[in-house]
Design a protein around this motif. Structure first.
Motif, PDB file in Angstrom:
ATOM      1  N   PRO B  43       0.785  -1.242   0.065  1.00 50.97           N
ATOM      2  CA  PRO B  43      -0.008  -0.138  -0.045  1.00 50.97           C
ATOM      3  C   PRO B  43       0.834   1.471   0.208  1.00 50.97           C
ATOM      4  O   PRO B  43       1.741   1.316   0.627  1.00 50.97           O
ATOM      5  N   GLU B  44       0.409   2.199  -0.608  1.00 52.21           N
ATOM      6  CA  GLU B  44       0.942   3.561  -0.765  1.00 52.21           C
ATOM      7  C   GLU B  44       0.372   4.472  -0.244  1.00 52.21           C
ATOM      8  O   GLU B  44      -1.031   4.755  -0.436  1.00 52.21           O
ATOM      9  N   PHE B  45       0.809   5.173   0.625  1.00 48.51           N
ATOM     10  CA  PHE B  45       0.037   6.297   1.619  1.00 48.51           C
ATOM     11  C   PHE B  45      -0.373   7.446   0.427  1.00 48.51           C
ATOM     12  O   PHE B  45       0.114   8.096  -0.545  1.00 48.51           O
ATOM     13  N   LEU B  46      -1.748   8.075   0.755  1.00 47.05           N
ATOM     14  CA  LEU B  46      -2.135   8.924  -0.148  1.00 47.05           C
ATOM     15  C   LEU B  46      -2.510  10.161   0.658  1.00 47.05           C
ATOM     16  O   LEU B  46      -1.902  11.231   0.483  1.00 47.05           O
ATOM     17  N   THR B  47      -3.115   9.884   1.702  1.00 49.61           N
ATOM     18  CA  THR B  47      -3.605  11.204   2.705  1.00 49.61           C
ATOM     19  C   THR B  47      -4.028  10.596   3.832  1.00 49.61           C
ATOM     20  O   THR B  47      -4.347   9.226   4.131  1.00 49.61           O
ATOM     21  N   GLU B  52     -11.743  15.806  11.279  1.00 53.64           N
ATOM     22  CA  GLU B  52     -12.088  16.268   9.865  1.00 53.64           C
ATOM     23  C   GLU B  52     -10.989  17.021   9.245  1.00 53.64           C
ATOM     24  O   GLU B  52     -11.369  17.497   8.028  1.00 53.64           O
ATOM     25  N   ALA B  53      -9.767  17.164  10.006  1.00 44.91           N
ATOM     26  CA  ALA B  53      -8.617  17.887   9.342  1.00 44.91           C
ATOM     27  C   ALA B  53      -8.082  16.968   8.386  1.00 44.91           C
ATOM     28  O   ALA B  53      -7.237  15.990   8.883  1.00 44.91           O
ATOM     29  N   GLN B  54      -7.842  17.462   7.149  1.00 41.51           N
ATOM     30  CA  GLN B  54      -6.790  16.748   6.314  1.00 41.51           C
ATOM     31  C   GLN B  54      -5.308  17.434   6.562  1.00 41.51           C
ATOM     32  O   GLN B  54      -4.952  18.222   6.210  1.00 41.51           O
ATOM     33  N   PHE B  65      -7.522  14.204  -7.599  1.00 39.99           N
ATOM     34  CA  PHE B  65      -7.960  13.537  -6.528  1.00 39.99           C
ATOM     35  C   PHE B  65      -8.457  14.484  -5.328  1.00 39.99           C
ATOM     36  O   PHE B  65      -7.673  15.407  -5.054  1.00 39.99           O
ATOM     37  N   SER B  66      -9.494  14.328  -4.604  1.00 35.94           N
ATOM     38  CA  SER B  66      -9.639  14.890  -3.469  1.00 35.94           C
ATOM     39  C   SER B  66     -10.367  14.296  -2.397  1.00 35.94           C
ATOM     40  O   SER B  66     -11.111  13.086  -2.652  1.00 35.94           O
ATOM     41  N   ALA B  67      -9.919  14.323  -1.361  1.00 33.95           N
ATOM     42  CA  ALA B  67     -10.620  13.479  -0.326  1.00 33.95           C
ATOM     43  C   ALA B  67     -11.162  14.486   0.853  1.00 33.95           C
ATOM     44  O   ALA B  67     -10.529  15.710   1.242  1.00 33.95           O
ATOM     45  N   GLU B  68     -12.338  13.904   1.474  1.00 37.07           N
ATOM     46  CA  GLU B  68     -12.681  14.531   2.632  1.00 37.07           C
ATOM     47  C   GLU B  68     -13.425  13.907   3.619  1.00 37.07           C
ATOM     48  O   GLU B  68     -13.611  12.723   3.587  1.00 37.07           O
ATOM     49  N   ARG B  69     -13.383  14.651   4.772  1.00 35.62           N
ATOM     50  CA  ARG B  69     -14.036  13.966   5.986  1.00 35.62           C
ATOM     51  C   ARG B  69     -14.734  14.922   6.764  1.00 35.62           C
ATOM     52  O   ARG B  69     -14.398  15.359   7.596  1.00 35.62           O
TER      53      ARG B  69
END
Lengths: 111, 118
Positions: B43-47, B52-54, B65-69
């Motif tokens: 596995p390669e780290f993405l984010t 809730e903080a990226q 690419f976009s990620a949210e929490r």
């Protein structure tokens, strides 16, 4: 740069024998080393970890050895069972949030 | 089952389409990670998210690419204008970090979302 690698891509052992899976790392700043097991179609599963101030740690049927002098990590599995067949990854962490994985070793257990 | 769950498990799409993956971590875990895994590789780290903080994004995470929490619970990973090189397993993991703790030890992984871009 950071990298974690493995000496052998595949390992085949007889059921009941002990398995040794090796790993080399290059980041001297790594503080934690972790072994994960990944079965086909599943996510990696934690096996055991070891901190850099230790050289050996034992779990249930597994032992991890750390040699910081040569930057080498190994996972020993005692009395290997068919259920141990999987890909094993070593990983390292510098004491923060990012865990870096190596390429993996596939373990085959022959009945 | 109260482990990490990911949806969908498999996604086949045509090049240029957008895809979105969802991850539901273990409920009390405050850290959430996205990794990408291609065949035969680790596995390669993405984010990574703390609540809730990226807090970090890998160089692997291009502008597409976009990620949210959004509420510090589930997370989504969206890939816009997919390319064939995006084909991979996208893994989500979570962990619990106590106050002041950096390394949390075990990452709990979901079973992944496999993306195939035609």
């Amino acid at each position: 740069g950071e990298s974690v690698g493995l000496h052998l891509p595949t390992l085949s052992v007889q059921e009941g024998d002990n398995s040794i899976i090796n790993c080399a790392y290059s980041n001297s700043a790594s503080d934690y080393f972790i072994w994960y097991k990944q079965e086909s179609g599943k996510g990696p599963q934690f096996i055991i970890d070891i901190r850099s101030n230790m050289d050996k740690r034992q779990g249930q049927r597994v032992t991890v050895l750390l040699n910081k002098t040569v930057k080498h990590l190994s996972l020993q599995i005692a009395a290997t069972q068919p259920g141990d067949s999987a890909v094993y990854f070593c990983a390292e962490n510098t004491g923060g949030f990012k865990t870096i994985f190596g390429a993996g070793t596939r373990l085959f257990v022959k009945a | 089952d109260t482990g990490v769950s990911q949806d969908p498990r498999h996604k086949i799409t045509k090049r240029g389409q957008n895809v979105t993956f969802r991850c539901d971590p273990i409920s009390e875990h405050n850290r959430l990670y996205w990794y990408r895994q291609t065949l035969g590789q680790g596995p390669e780290f993405l984010t990574y998210f703390q609540n809730e903080a990226q807090l970090e994004k890998s160089r692997l995470l291009s502008d597409r690419f976009s990620a949210e929490r959004p509420k510090g619970s589930f997370s989504t990973l969206e890939i816009q204008r997919t390319e064939q090189g995006d084909s991979a397993m996208y893994l989500c993991a979570s962990s619990l970090a106590r106050t002041g703790e950096k390394f949390t030890g075990e990452l709990f992984f979901g079973e992944g979302s496999r993306l195939t871009v035609l």
